[in-house]
Design a protein around this motif. Sequence first.
Motif, PDB file in Angstrom:
ATOM      1  N   GLU A 125       8.908  -3.588  -0.813  1.00 47.34           N
ATOM      2  CA  GLU A 125       7.640  -3.800  -0.125  1.00 47.34           C
ATOM      3  C   GLU A 125       7.748  -3.576   1.377  1.00 47.34           C
ATOM      4  N   ILE A 172      -4.755   1.559  -4.931  1.00 48.89           N
ATOM      5  CA  ILE A 172      -4.067   0.837  -6.011  1.00 48.89           C
ATOM      6  C   ILE A 172      -3.225   1.821  -6.814  1.00 48.89           C
ATOM      7  N   LEU A 225      -0.204   2.627  -4.777  1.00 52.13           N
ATOM      8  CA  LEU A 225       0.728   1.492  -4.787  1.00 52.13           C
ATOM      9  C   LEU A 225       1.541   1.485  -6.071  1.00 52.13           C
ATOM     10  N   THR A 226       0.870   1.613  -7.204  1.00 50.84           N
ATOM     11  CA  THR A 226       1.578   1.612  -8.483  1.00 50.84           C
ATOM     12  C   THR A 226       2.367   2.906  -8.684  1.00 50.84           C
ATOM     13  N   THR A 238      -5.465  -1.801   0.479  1.00 55.85           N
ATOM     14  CA  THR A 238      -4.858  -2.251  -0.776  1.00 55.85           C
ATOM     15  C   THR A 238      -3.360  -2.490  -0.623  1.00 55.85           C
ATOM     16  N   ASN A 239      -2.677  -1.514  -0.065  1.00 63.68           N
ATOM     17  CA  ASN A 239      -1.230  -1.589   0.032  1.00 63.68           C
ATOM     18  C   ASN A 239      -0.766  -2.653   1.011  1.00 63.68           C
ATOM     19  N   TRP A 256      -1.061  -6.169  -0.647  1.00 64.59           N
ATOM     20  CA  TRP A 256      -0.055  -6.387  -1.681  1.00 64.59           C
ATOM     21  C   TRP A 256       1.350  -6.528  -1.093  1.00 64.59           C
ATOM     22  N   CYS A 257       1.680  -5.676  -0.130  1.00 63.03           N
ATOM     23  CA  CYS A 257       3.020  -5.742   0.454  1.00 63.03           C
ATOM     24  C   CYS A 257       3.225  -7.018   1.259  1.00 63.03           C
ATOM     25  N   PHE A 305       1.782  -9.844   0.586  1.00 62.55           N
ATOM     26  CA  PHE A 305       1.940 -10.875  -0.445  1.00 62.55           C
ATOM     27  C   PHE A 305       3.380 -10.896  -0.964  1.00 62.55           C
TER      28      PHE A 305
END
Length: 358
Positions: free
Chosen positions: A33, A83, A86-87, A245-246, A249-250, A252
């Motif tokens: 991340e 998203i 990211l995935t 989005t990224n 998430w990163c 988090f």
Amino acid sequence: MQAIFGVFYHFLGGFASGSFYIPYKKVKGWSWESYWIVGGFFSWLIVPPLAAYLTIPGFFDIIQASPFSTLFYTYFFGVLWGIGGLTYGLGVRYLGISLGSSIILGLCSVFGALIPSFYYEVFPKAGKDTFSMMIGTSWGQLVLLGLFVCIIGITVCGKAGLMKDRDLSLAKKDSANTEFKIGLGLFVSVISGILSACFAFSIDAGKDMANQANEIWMAANPGQGQFLFQNNVTYIVILWGGFTTNFIWCMFLNMRNKTFVDYSNKQTPLLKNYMFSALAGTTWFLQFFFYGMGESRLGNGASSWILHMAFIILIANIWGLVLKEWTGVRRTTLITVIAGIMIILVSIIIVGLGNSIK
């Protein structure tokens, strides 16, 4: 000649996208991340406006003058595409560059090429290819045939991945395959393949901004055709969505895994880590830079999308072989993945023929 240049630009974009993850492999001592978001600052926030500044005078005025609906939908689809991006990183992490890219981008090519044509079948728009238009013309039938062949190639590559998992379970996994996880990798790859197709919708949603940049350039350069860099202004808004989005998430993951220390950990080669992450992020953006150039020559239809995706799959698989991601597998497994690559190459040729007829 326009079609030839378009295919060449898509190849350059595919090479950039298929190669961007290589510098990340040089990052030492950081969690996924941490290096992903550092690279993301360059690919989503720093390089896009710089590219627009260098190619489109007054690009920010175009953004400011755009209707809220244009900005919202461009950003919204950018969030969904984010998203997928990211995935994508997770899929490559767990399946490797070759297999992860093949499955993700193969799915992305199919959804990205077909869904817009179905949408414009219901909501017609001048200059946009509908599904009935594709099945009713020789060029469209060739493009659809190319999509079908591409799906076969994806299936073969997926089969090779399952064979690889079985082979590695029978032998000790070497350093090139320590993170290989077929189940988790396939799950995130399917999500990524579907949502990454939203990038095509983002470009279409922000097309008015690109058209304005194109009109300004053509007025200043009469008789020189379409503006190669018209999409650079649209990318800024799209990538804002991807960054949102990224980043969430990163951050988090940094908090959950207590990896905020990575950014200042002197026990790691900090300068090299930042440099390799920046290089990866910049290379990642270049795929869109060249995609925009190819799209300005071929149009934002199924041809551009599948050519771009197929070239990425091809380059990523070549890197996978060079980096010995298939070390330790049986000869049959290696032959299977090479066969998948060759089938995808055939799909590129078929789509190119269809576009030349159009």
